[in-house]
Scaffold this motif. Structure first.
Motif: not given
Length: 162
Positions: A29-35
């Motif tokens: 899903q092209d998820i690059f960063d997450n918090a």
């Protein structure tokens, strides 16, 4: 070439042994960063979508928010994601090259008023990228405290950058 950037974590009951890997968001899903934070009696996440392989931004790129009543390792058990920032919002050229590295916190006086901080880049800045820092103030709300439904899309109140 497709680049897969998985978002996950590992946990252990004693912090030393028997680590278990948990994949939180799939890599397609092209998820690059997450918090992820614990707030308002639930867990909330803001993640960045950025096309690492093609570097061509689309409508699905930007920052997205979702929440859950438990820290689930399966993304489909979280609420439906809502976009809180798009590189196509037409408001600023300084974030039109993409956004990533989100972090966020809530106001001490209003549990729906969130401040989302992120890194960004100018679009087509030439041979050398121009990076910026941004902050988006927005209202993140749910209906009846259920993580699977939202009262409305986040209300975007404004943004600033340095």
């Amino acid at each position: 070439v497709k680049i897969f950037d998985l978002q996950g974590y590992a946990e252990s009951t004693d912090g030393k042994t028997n680590w278990q890997k948990r994949m939180y968001l799939p890599g397609d899903q092209d998820i690059f960063d997450n918090a992820v934070i614990a707030a308002n009696g639930r867990f909330e996440s803001i993640f960045a979508r950025y096309p690492l392989a093609s570097r061509k931004l689309g409508p699905a790129d930007g920052l997205w928010w979702h929440s859950a009543d438990h820290l689930y390792s399966e993304a489909d058990r979280w609420s439906q994601p809502t976009q809180v920032l798009s590189p196509f919002n037409g408001q600023a050229s300084w974030d039109a090259g993409g956004v990533w590295k989100p972090s966020f916190l809530y106001s001490d006086t209003n549990p729906t008023r969130a401040f989302v901080f992120f890194d960004a880049a100018y679009a087509d800045a030439g041979p050398f990228p121009i990076f910026t820092l941004g902050c988006k103030e927005c209202r993140l709300t749910l209906t009846s405290g259920k993580a699977s439904k939202r009262q409305s899309d986040p209300l975007l109140l404004g943004s600033a950058h340095q």
